[in-house]
Design an enzyme around this catalytic site. Structure first.
Site, PDB file in Angstrom:
ATOM      1  N   LYS A  66       0.814  -1.209   0.000  1.00 53.07           N
ATOM      2  CA  LYS A  66       0.000   0.000   0.000  1.00 53.07           C
ATOM      3  C   LYS A  66       0.853   1.268   0.000  1.00 53.07           C
ATOM      4  O   LYS A  66       0.545   2.243  -0.672  1.00 53.07           O
ATOM      5  CB  LYS A  66      -0.954  -0.003   1.201  1.00 53.07           C
ATOM      6  CG  LYS A  66      -1.979  -1.127   1.160  1.00 53.07           C
ATOM      7  CD  LYS A  66      -3.066  -0.950   2.192  1.00 53.07           C
ATOM      8  CE  LYS A  66      -4.035   0.127   1.791  1.00 53.07           C
ATOM      9  NZ  LYS A  66      -4.776  -0.156   0.572  1.00 53.07           N
ATOM     10  N   ASN A 205     -12.926   2.833   2.346  1.00 51.57           N
ATOM     11  CA  ASN A 205     -13.929   2.353   1.399  1.00 51.57           C
ATOM     12  C   ASN A 205     -15.185   1.927   2.148  1.00 51.57           C
ATOM     13  O   ASN A 205     -15.266   2.050   3.388  1.00 51.57           O
ATOM     14  CB  ASN A 205     -13.362   1.238   0.514  1.00 51.57           C
ATOM     15  CG  ASN A 205     -13.002  -0.030   1.282  1.00 51.57           C
ATOM     16  OD1 ASN A 205     -13.513  -0.297   2.369  1.00 51.57           O
ATOM     17  ND2 ASN A 205     -12.113  -0.821   0.702  1.00 51.57           N
ATOM     18  N   THR A 237     -14.757   6.157  -0.266  1.00 50.91           N
ATOM     19  CA  THR A 237     -14.659   5.742  -1.663  1.00 50.91           C
ATOM     20  C   THR A 237     -15.704   4.667  -1.947  1.00 50.91           C
ATOM     21  O   THR A 237     -15.986   3.813  -1.104  1.00 50.91           O
ATOM     22  CB  THR A 237     -13.257   5.227  -2.002  1.00 50.91           C
ATOM     23  OG1 THR A 237     -12.958   4.053  -1.218  1.00 50.91           O
ATOM     24  CG2 THR A 237     -12.211   6.302  -1.728  1.00 50.91           C
ATOM     25  N   GLY A 239     -15.868   2.801  -5.117  1.00 58.76           N
ATOM     26  CA  GLY A 239     -15.557   2.027  -6.307  1.00 58.76           C
ATOM     27  C   GLY A 239     -16.064   2.713  -7.563  1.00 58.76           C
ATOM     28  O   GLY A 239     -15.790   3.892  -7.800  1.00 58.76           O
ATOM     29  N   GLY A 268      -7.598   1.524  -4.825  1.00 58.86           N
ATOM     30  CA  GLY A 268      -7.714   2.431  -3.693  1.00 58.86           C
ATOM     31  C   GLY A 268      -6.416   3.158  -3.397  1.00 58.86           C
ATOM     32  O   GLY A 268      -6.418   4.326  -2.999  1.00 58.86           O
ATOM     33  N   ASP A 269      -5.300   2.482  -3.607  1.00 58.73           N
ATOM     34  CA  ASP A 269      -4.000   3.130  -3.408  1.00 58.73           C
ATOM     35  C   ASP A 269      -3.731   4.170  -4.486  1.00 58.73           C
ATOM     36  O   ASP A 269      -3.151   5.228  -4.205  1.00 58.73           O
ATOM     37  CB  ASP A 269      -2.887   2.083  -3.411  1.00 58.73           C
ATOM     38  CG  ASP A 269      -3.039   1.061  -2.303  1.00 58.73           C
ATOM     39  OD1 ASP A 269      -3.573   1.424  -1.243  1.00 58.73           O
ATOM     40  OD2 ASP A 269      -2.626  -0.091  -2.500  1.00 58.73           O
ATOM     41  N   SER A 299      -6.929   3.181 -13.259  1.00 60.56           N
ATOM     42  CA  SER A 299      -6.062   2.100 -12.795  1.00 60.56           C
ATOM     43  C   SER A 299      -6.686   0.719 -12.918  1.00 60.56           C
ATOM     44  O   SER A 299      -5.958  -0.280 -12.921  1.00 60.56           O
ATOM     45  CB  SER A 299      -5.664   2.344 -11.338  1.00 60.56           C
ATOM     46  OG  SER A 299      -6.721   2.034 -10.445  1.00 60.56           O
TER      47      SER A 299
END
Length: 318
Positions: A66, A205, A237, A239, A268-269, A299
């Site tokens: 991460k 998330n 977040t 998605g 997510g990173d 990404s």
């Protein structure tokens, strides 16, 4: 609206001395304190049930972790970023160091440590979603002493980005030193109020938010509840549905562009690295989140974590 060029790239980086009459720019806009892992990835049509064996793809090895992911995501976008972490004395350590250096991350504070590098075993399903098991290796030995040795450097950065693949005491020590903390509470765990109080923002998330708050809920309601836990701001977040930003008195929904997901590993990173960089450049939180959502969406269009992270030109059309 931001575009992939022009405003999207932000102001041109200053030299070490900045403009005449201005405060000199710090050596790094952001510093990431965190993990460096080798990602061992197998694609499967479906995940096995307990006691079941399924056949997967050939094993692929990618650079990950991460901390490293966030540093690479920011560096590819143009950030001046340093990584404070540890890699092992095994072959993975050499592989990971080479990958980070190739993406322009400063590694002066990445320590070679006797022992195994961190490893993440990742299965990616047919829908592009993933399941991950992490073996920390020498990441578990990143210590408060490492933070103390880098205290001046950490204090000089505009943003320090933190996660929880490093020991909690180390993360708390880094947060005490930082001018501004972007904290991704992942993997989720109980953290002290002292850490939450300096998050600006706390980034989680939906699954992490549900664990923090005791259950799922409507996103804007969850974002407000996250803010009530004590951070200065929060980002939830979602998605493919984007993100929700919570600041005192304001909740803002940020939509995501629609893309075909190939592999969500590290998305997510990518989001958090982009967010931290744009905050370091002076963006407001909602604008920085809008940019980061596009980076996260970009990404997932290719396999792997760092290998999928976009350069500025890859954001055109999103």
């Amino acid at each position: 609206m931001m575009t992939a060029r022009g405003d999207d790239a932000g102001p041109a980086p200053e030299g070490a001395g900045g403009r005449r009459g201005e405060e000199p720019a710090p050596p790094f806009e952001m510093i990431v304190v965190g993990s460096v892992n080798a990602d061992l990835v197998i694609r499967v049509d479906r995940r096995p049930m307990p006691g079941e064996t399924v056949i997967g793809s050939d094993l692929a090895t990618y650079p990950g972790g991460k901390g490293a992911n966030q540093a690479v995501a920011a560096a590819r976008l143009g950030a001046r970023v340093a990584l404070l972490g540890r890699v092992g004395s095994d072959g993975n350590g050499e592989f990971l160091r080479k990958a980070l250096s190739g993406d322009g991350v400063d590694l002066d504070r990445l320590t070679d440590t006797p022992g195994p590098s961190g490893v993440a075993v990742i299965t990616v399903g047919a829908d592009g979603d993933n399941s991950i098991i992490v073996s920390p290796g020498v990441n578990a030995r990143l210590s408060e002493d490492d933070i103390a040795a880098a205290a001046d450097l950490l204090a000089s950065a505009r943003v320090v980005s933190l996660q929880l693949e490093s020991p909690l005491a180390t993360v708390v020590a880094a947060a005490r030193t930082a001018a501004r903390v972007v904290f991704n509470l992942s993997p989720p765990a109980a953290v002290p109020d002292e850490l939450l109080a300096v998050c600006d923002p706390l980034v989680v998330n939906e699954h992490e938010a549900a664990l923090l708050l005791g259950g799922p809920g409507e996103p804007e309601q969850q974002a407000r509840a996250l803010l009530a836990l004590g951070p200065r701001s929060a980002v939830l977040t979602l998605g493919a549905d984007g993100a929700v930003v919570a600041e005192p008195g304001t909740v803002t929904a940020v939509p995501s562009p629609r893309v075909e997901a190939v592999d969500t590993t590290g998305a997510g990173d990518a989001f958090t690295g982009a967010l931290a960089w744009r905050l370091a450049r002076g963006d407001g939180l909602a604008d920085a989140t809008a940019f980061a959502v596009r980076v996260g969406a970009a990404s997932v269009r290719a396999p792997g974590a760092q290998s999928s992270y976009p350069y500025p030109e890859d954001l055109e059309g999103l």
